[in-house]
Design a protein around this motif. Structure first.
Motif, mmCIF file in Angstrom:
data_model
loop_
_atom_site.group_PDB
_atom_site.id
_atom_site.type_symbol
_atom_site.label_atom_id
_atom_site.label_comp_id
_atom_site.label_asym_id
_atom_site.label_seq_id
_atom_site.Cartn_x
_atom_site.Cartn_y
_atom_site.Cartn_z
ATOM 1 N N ARG A 42 -9.125 -12.709 8.108
ATOM 2 C CA ARG A 42 -8.221 -11.603 8.429
ATOM 3 C C ARG A 42 -7.081 -11.449 7.434
ATOM 4 O O ARG A 42 -6.033 -10.921 7.773
ATOM 5 C CB ARG A 42 -7.629 -11.813 9.819
ATOM 6 N N ASN A 43 -7.237 -11.882 6.227
ATOM 7 C CA ASN A 43 -6.191 -11.809 5.202
ATOM 8 C C ASN A 43 -6.808 -11.382 3.881
ATOM 9 O O ASN A 43 -8.025 -11.343 3.748
ATOM 10 C CB ASN A 43 -5.531 -13.182 5.031
ATOM 11 N N ARG A 56 -6.259 -5.522 5.798
ATOM 12 C CA ARG A 56 -5.424 -6.613 5.280
ATOM 13 C C ARG A 56 -5.363 -6.674 3.768
ATOM 14 O O ARG A 56 -4.593 -7.435 3.208
ATOM 15 C CB ARG A 56 -5.918 -7.959 5.817
ATOM 16 N N GLN A 99 -9.250 -9.023 19.142
ATOM 17 C CA GLN A 99 -10.473 -8.669 18.445
ATOM 18 C C GLN A 99 -10.924 -7.270 18.846
ATOM 19 O O GLN A 99 -10.772 -6.864 19.982
ATOM 20 C CB GLN A 99 -11.576 -9.665 18.770
ATOM 21 N N VAL A 103 -9.882 -6.363 13.566
ATOM 22 C CA VAL A 103 -8.827 -6.863 14.444
ATOM 23 C C VAL A 103 -7.911 -5.704 14.812
ATOM 24 O O VAL A 103 -7.578 -4.878 13.973
ATOM 25 C CB VAL A 103 -8.003 -7.964 13.730
ATOM 26 N N ASP A 135 -11.336 -8.157 7.118
ATOM 27 C CA ASP A 135 -10.659 -6.992 7.693
ATOM 28 C C ASP A 135 -10.114 -6.115 6.569
ATOM 29 O O ASP A 135 -9.244 -6.535 5.806
ATOM 30 C CB ASP A 135 -9.530 -7.476 8.595
#
Length: 80
Positions: A8-9, A35, A66, A60, A32
């Protein structure tokens, strides 16, 4: 055996390809899309040496939940 990375980064600070360079199985990364821009990193257009890299639009929610329809309720499970 395969490794699945839920990420997620931005990818730049996390060199999974270097950390897992000698792993003999497949490495699949789900990332994601939202991000990448805040970190100034372009969205990848290739698999970046992974077996597969998927950049998802709704991985996300903003509150960290989620994405998806929510939990599956027993009454909605199809029995065949």
């Amino acid at each position: 055996m395969s490794v699945l990375i839920l990420h997620r980064n931005p990818l730049e600070p996390f060199p999974y390809d270097r950390w897992l360079h000698d792993y003999p199985g497949d490495i699949v990364v789900l990332a994601d899309r939202s991000r990448f821009a805040p970190g100034g990193e372009p969205v990848p257009v290739d698999d970046r040496n992974f077996s597969r890299l998927e950049v998802l639009d709704r991985f996300v929610h903003r509150r960290g939940r989620q994405a998806g329809p929510g939990p599956v309720r027993p009454s909605s499970v199809s029995r065949t």
